[in-house]
Design a protein around this motif. Structure first.
Motif, PDB file in Angstrom:
ATOM      1  N   GLU A 132      36.645   9.625  50.113  1.00 47.79           N
ATOM      2  CA  GLU A 132      35.210   9.885  49.995  1.00 47.79           C
ATOM      3  C   GLU A 132      34.792  11.051  50.892  1.00 47.79           C
ATOM      4  OE1 GLU A 132      36.602   6.927  50.448  1.00 47.79           O
ATOM      5  OE2 GLU A 132      36.177   6.007  48.502  1.00 47.79           O
ATOM      6  N   GLU A 133      35.361  11.107  52.088  1.00 46.90           N
ATOM      7  CA  GLU A 133      35.020  12.201  52.993  1.00 46.90           C
ATOM      8  C   GLU A 133      35.577  13.527  52.506  1.00 46.90           C
ATOM      9  OE1 GLU A 133      34.628   9.968  57.303  1.00 46.90           O
ATOM     10  OE2 GLU A 133      36.631  10.277  56.464  1.00 46.90           O
ATOM     11  N   GLU A 166      33.084  14.743  50.050  1.00 46.80           N
ATOM     12  CA  GLU A 166      31.936  15.306  50.759  1.00 46.80           C
ATOM     13  C   GLU A 166      32.253  16.701  51.287  1.00 46.80           C
ATOM     14  OE1 GLU A 166      30.873  12.537  53.762  1.00 46.80           O
ATOM     15  OE2 GLU A 166      30.166  11.010  52.358  1.00 46.80           O
TER      16      GLU A 166
END
Length: 249
Positions: free
Chosen positions: A75-76, A79
């Motif tokens: 997920e990071e 981002e």
């Protein structure tokens, strides 16, 4: 059963094992790139099933070794892409300059001592002569055999939809041939999209496999001599491409 080190499946003369996909000059939003990265990670984790963590680094490879990087979740990583990861500016996304995202995998519990995969995703919007690309080095990956590499390549083609691509070694692209690059990529695996201007020769050195968007040529022998011989066959049906550099044989 533990897999073989990927370099053991190739002629040692090929040096580092690299996969290079030329994506063509398509325009891609950060969300599109992030979605493709999300789809890429499980493909690589099927090739080498050891538990891994991934690090996203918006810098060139030379800056990684001396940096104290921290692990990021998938997920990071997304981002990071959406934020506009670039070599020189990870803080904002510039459509006119494009993106550059580097991913490095580490086997968990090894104190960052084992890195099976290093991947770089970039676009060529800043340079009219270049194209979007996905490049992968996987010399230290543990795989079950050649079929696993072929299946991985085919899966990555489906995700990234390149115009052409191949698996080859540093020896092919720079040292043996004395060229800046060997373009388009021709190697142990060679791919050409249906709408590409390149033709894959029907040659006894390879097995041709039809993919949904193009054709994949799989060398029967993953050796330097076989790659060079298939390169000559490729040249014969593609108007002398890849071209020889001045002074090479």
């Amino acid at each position: 059963m533990a897999g073989a080190i990927s370099r053991d499946l190739f002629d040692s003369a090929l040096d580092d094992i690299d996969l290079d996909l030329q994506l063509g000059g398509r325009e891609a939003a950060p969300g599109d790139v992030a979605a493709r990265i999300l789809a890429t990670l499980p493909i690589l984790e099927r090739l080498d099933t050891r538990p891994m963590e991934w690090v996203g680094i918006p810098q060139t490879a030379g800056q990684i070794a001396g940096s104290d990087t921290i692990g990021r979740t998938v997920e990071e990583l997304v981002e990071l892409v959406v934020a506009g990861a670039r070599k020189d500016d990870a803080g904002s996304f510039h459509p006119s300059w494009g993106y550059f995202v580097q991913l490095v995998s580490y086997v968990k519990g090894t104190e960052r001592g084992t890195s099976p995969f290093r991947a770089a995703i970039s676009d060529g919007a800043h340079d009219g002569s270049s194209s979007d690309s996905f490049s992968l080095t996987f010399e230290k990956a543990q795989v079950e055999g050649k079929d696993a590499i072929v299946d991985t390549f085919a899966s990555l083609v489906e995700v990234w939809r390149p115009t052409h691509g191949g698996i080859f070694g540093y020896e092919i692209s720079r040292r043996r041939r004395g060229e800046q690059i060997w373009y388009p990529p021709v190697g142990a695996l060679t791919y050409s999209a249906a709408d590409s201007r390149y033709v894959l020769p029907d040659n006894e050195l390879v097995e041709l496999r039809l993919l949904p968007q193009g054709v994949l040529a799989v060398l029967k022998e993953w050796s330097l001599d076989a790659v060079l011989a298939y390169g000559e066959a490729f040249r014969a049906v593609n108007d002398g491409i890849p071209r020889r550099a001045a002074g090479t044989g």
